[in-house]
Write an enzyme that holds these catalytic residues in place. Structure first.
Site, PDB file in Angstrom:
ATOM      1  CG  ASP A 263      19.351  -5.486 -20.509  1.00  0.00           C
ATOM      2  OD1 ASP A 263      18.596  -5.119 -21.434  1.00  0.00           O
ATOM      3  OD2 ASP A 263      20.583  -5.290 -20.511  1.00  0.00           O
TER       4      ASP A 263
ATOM      5  CG  HIS B 118      24.302  -7.217 -28.876  1.00  0.00           C
ATOM      6  ND1 HIS B 118      25.501  -6.544 -28.740  1.00  0.00           N
ATOM      7  CD2 HIS B 118      24.010  -7.695 -27.633  1.00  0.00           C
ATOM      8  CE1 HIS B 118      25.904  -6.609 -27.469  1.00  0.00           C
ATOM      9  NE2 HIS B 118      25.016  -7.311 -26.784  1.00  0.00           N
TER      10      HIS B 118
ATOM     11  CD  GLU C 185      25.300  -4.036 -23.395  1.00  0.00           C
ATOM     12  OE1 GLU C 185      24.241  -4.165 -22.738  1.00  0.00           O
ATOM     13  OE2 GLU C 185      26.036  -4.994 -23.698  1.00  0.00           O
TER      14      GLU C 185
ATOM     15  CD  GLU D  21      20.264  -2.711 -23.377  1.00  0.00           C
ATOM     16  OE1 GLU D  21      19.130  -3.047 -22.946  1.00  0.00           O
ATOM     17  OE2 GLU D  21      21.328  -3.235 -23.010  1.00  0.00           O
TER      18      GLU D  21
ATOM     19  CG  ASP E  72      23.119  -2.738 -19.677  1.00  0.00           C
ATOM     20  OD1 ASP E  72      23.451  -2.505 -18.505  1.00  0.00           O
ATOM     21  OD2 ASP E  72      23.148  -3.871 -20.194  1.00  0.00           O
TER      22      ASP E  72
ATOM     23  NE  ARG F  60      30.754  -4.680 -23.247  1.00  0.00           N
ATOM     24  CZ  ARG F  60      29.458  -4.947 -23.358  1.00  0.00           C
ATOM     25  NH1 ARG F  60      28.919  -5.938 -22.666  1.00  0.00           N
ATOM     26  NH2 ARG F  60      28.701  -4.236 -24.153  1.00  0.00           N
TER      27      ARG F  60
ATOM     28  CD  GLN G 157      29.299  -8.676 -19.956  1.00  0.00           C
ATOM     29  OE1 GLN G 157      29.704  -7.568 -20.329  1.00  0.00           O
ATOM     30  NE2 GLN G 157      28.231  -9.249 -20.474  1.00  0.00           N
TER      31      GLN G 157
ATOM     32  CE  LYS H 153      25.896  -6.388 -19.358  1.00  0.00           C
ATOM     33  NZ  LYS H 153      25.697  -5.698 -20.634  1.00  0.00           N
TER      34      LYS H 153
ATOM     35  CB  THR I  16      20.820   0.866 -15.802  1.00  0.00           C
ATOM     36  OG1 THR I  16      21.523  -0.312 -15.407  1.00  0.00           O
ATOM     37  CG2 THR I  16      20.111   0.638 -17.127  1.00  0.00           C
TER      38      THR I  16
ATOM     39  CD  GLU J 226      27.526  -5.657 -31.200  1.00  0.00           C
ATOM     40  OE1 GLU J 226      27.047  -6.024 -32.276  1.00  0.00           O
ATOM     41  OE2 GLU J 226      26.843  -5.126 -30.302  1.00  0.00           O
TER      42      GLU J 226
HETATM   43 CA    CA Z   1      22.277  -4.909 -22.008  1.00  0.00          CA
END
Ligand code: CA
Length: 427
Positions: A137, A144, A210, A212, A244, A248, A251, A264, A268, A375
């Site tokens: 990834d 971002h 996420e 992507e 993804d 948080r 993380q 993560k 996915t 975000e």
């Molecule tokens: Ca990602």
């Protein structure tokens, strides 16, 4: 690069395809489907149908020299097709555009054959399109990286010093890549509040998506032989949508110094249909200039991106229809796919057919283009207000997150379908 074939406008199938369908004859994305009571096999999407490529292969439509005597469409993955390379990909596309054309009688005028070849998409189960041996990834959206960096380190130090010199990435977990429709279990792990003395164990309280895209590697390269930038697209078969899923709070506690791990690796999701570079060719755009100019091994003469409109939609368990929470575009990526692939191999690392290389969260400059909750809500500080009056800082149990994307032509769309997943409570 892919060559331009028959002008897109002049192509028409004998199969009815509505103008807003993602799957007109100009697209023909490849996937693996399983009919009820049958084995998984390869197909292409056309309108609401799937053409069974294993049947067309059995009938001898893919016997030209490009296929090197191989059967690539009767397996339960597309890896053999991915490995064989662009001459066969182009030939398969040309054969299929001819067979599905309104001008060609072979299928059009033979009801018995049509009954063998076509399945309704709603009647089959879609599988992962490839056996994914490796998943990487990237982190290639400037906005971002800048937004996340601003939250962590303030606006003056938002970007790490390496960010504009190399496409930053981490090696992800291939075993937990799932196809669209698979439910997502809320993961548990260690978290630590900033003011707490010790971590606690429990279900994540800040589950995120996420938005992507990812490309699937075609032919690989040998260990110790980096791919030069001029040859990069020879190794790229096509693209899928990707979510993804990210935890948080897990993380935040685990990520230093080696990057994402358990935050993560629990799930996915990717869309089932791989849209080829050939199908995307009419929507190709030059890669915007990069400043500073990248090192020579990352510099291509005609590097490119694609104009792909992307959306994320959230539907909570009490909503009747999804609410769009992100609107963005693939062109918001700073680093190109060619640069990502070349950088991945510059150490001598060998890529393999079916490897999945993902873009990173595709946020743009505008607020509506922010492509994850982190975000959108600025780490939970500004909860999202949804159309039914609910609010969200993070994803909750029962929420469904769907990502969709398409290229808009004059009177047709080349689309990716969707990647969708619903959050289930931790077991
Ligand atoms: Ca990602």
């Amino acid at each position: 690069m892919p060559q331009r074939g028959v002008p897109a406008m002049s192509l028409k199938s004998f199969i009815d395809v509505s103008p807003d369908s993602h799957f007109p004859i100009q697209n023909l994305p490849f996937g693996i489907f399983q009919p009820r009571g049958g084995k998984p096999r390869a197909g292409v999407a056309i309108g609401d149908l799937i053409a069974d490529l294993s049947v067309l292969e059995e009938l001898g439509h893919f016997r030209s020299p490009e296929f090197q005597g191989q059967k690539v469409f009767s397996e339960d993955s597309l890896n053999a097709l991915l490995a064989i390379g662009r001459p066969a990909w182009r030939k398969a596309r040309a054969v299929l555009q001819r067979l599905l054309s309104s001008e060609t009688p072979i299928l059009r005028d033979n009801a018995r054959l049509r009954a063998r070849v076509f399945h309704a998409q709603k009647s089959v189960t879609m599988k992962l399109p490839a056996r994914i041996g490796n998943y990487t990834d990237f982190y290639s959206s400037y906005h971002h990286a800048h937004n996340v960096g601003t939250m962590l380190r303030g606006p003056e130090n938002a970007l790490m010093p390496n960010w504009k010199w190399l496409p930053v990435a981490y090696h992800g977990r291939a075993s937990s890549v799932v196809v669209s429709g698979t439910d997502v279990l809320r993961p548990s792990g260690q978290t630590k509040a900033p003011d707490a003395g010790a971590p606690i164990f429990g279900a994540t309280k800040s589950l995120d998506y996420e938005l992507e895209m990812a490309f699937l590697v075609g032919p690989g390269n040998s260990l110790g032989e980096p791919v030069p930038i001029e040859r990069a697209t020879d190794h790229i078969f096509g693209l899928v949508l990707m979510n993804d899923w990210s935890a948080r709070d897990i993380q935040a506690w685990e990520y230093q110094p080696l990057g994402p791990f358990l935050a993560k690796n629990f799930c996915t999701s990717i869309s089932p249909w791989i849209v080829t570079l050939e199908a995307l060719e009419p929507f190709r755009k030059p890669l915007p200039p990069q400043d500073p100019a990248p090192l020579p091994y990352l510099r291509a003469k005609n590097d490119f991106t694609f104009d792909i409109q992307l959306e994320a939609q959230l539907q909570t368990s009490s909503m009747n229809a999804p609410h769009v929470i992100t609107r963005t575009n693939f062109q918001n990526l700073y680093w190109s796919m060619a640069q990502q692939l070349v950088h991945h191999t510059v150490s001598g690392c060998n890529l393999e057919p079916g490897d999945l290389l993902a873009s990173g969260t595709i946020s743009g400059a505008s607020e509506e283009s922010r492509a994850c909750m982190l975000e959108l809500t600025w780490r939970g500080a500004n909860p999202l207000k949804l159309s039914n009056g609910e609010t969200r800082k993070w994803l909750e149990d029962g929420d469904r997150l769907t990502i969709t994307g398409w290229c808009q032509g004059d009177d047709y769309r080349v689309g990716f379908g969707e990647v969708s997943g619903r959050i289930l409570r931790a077991v």
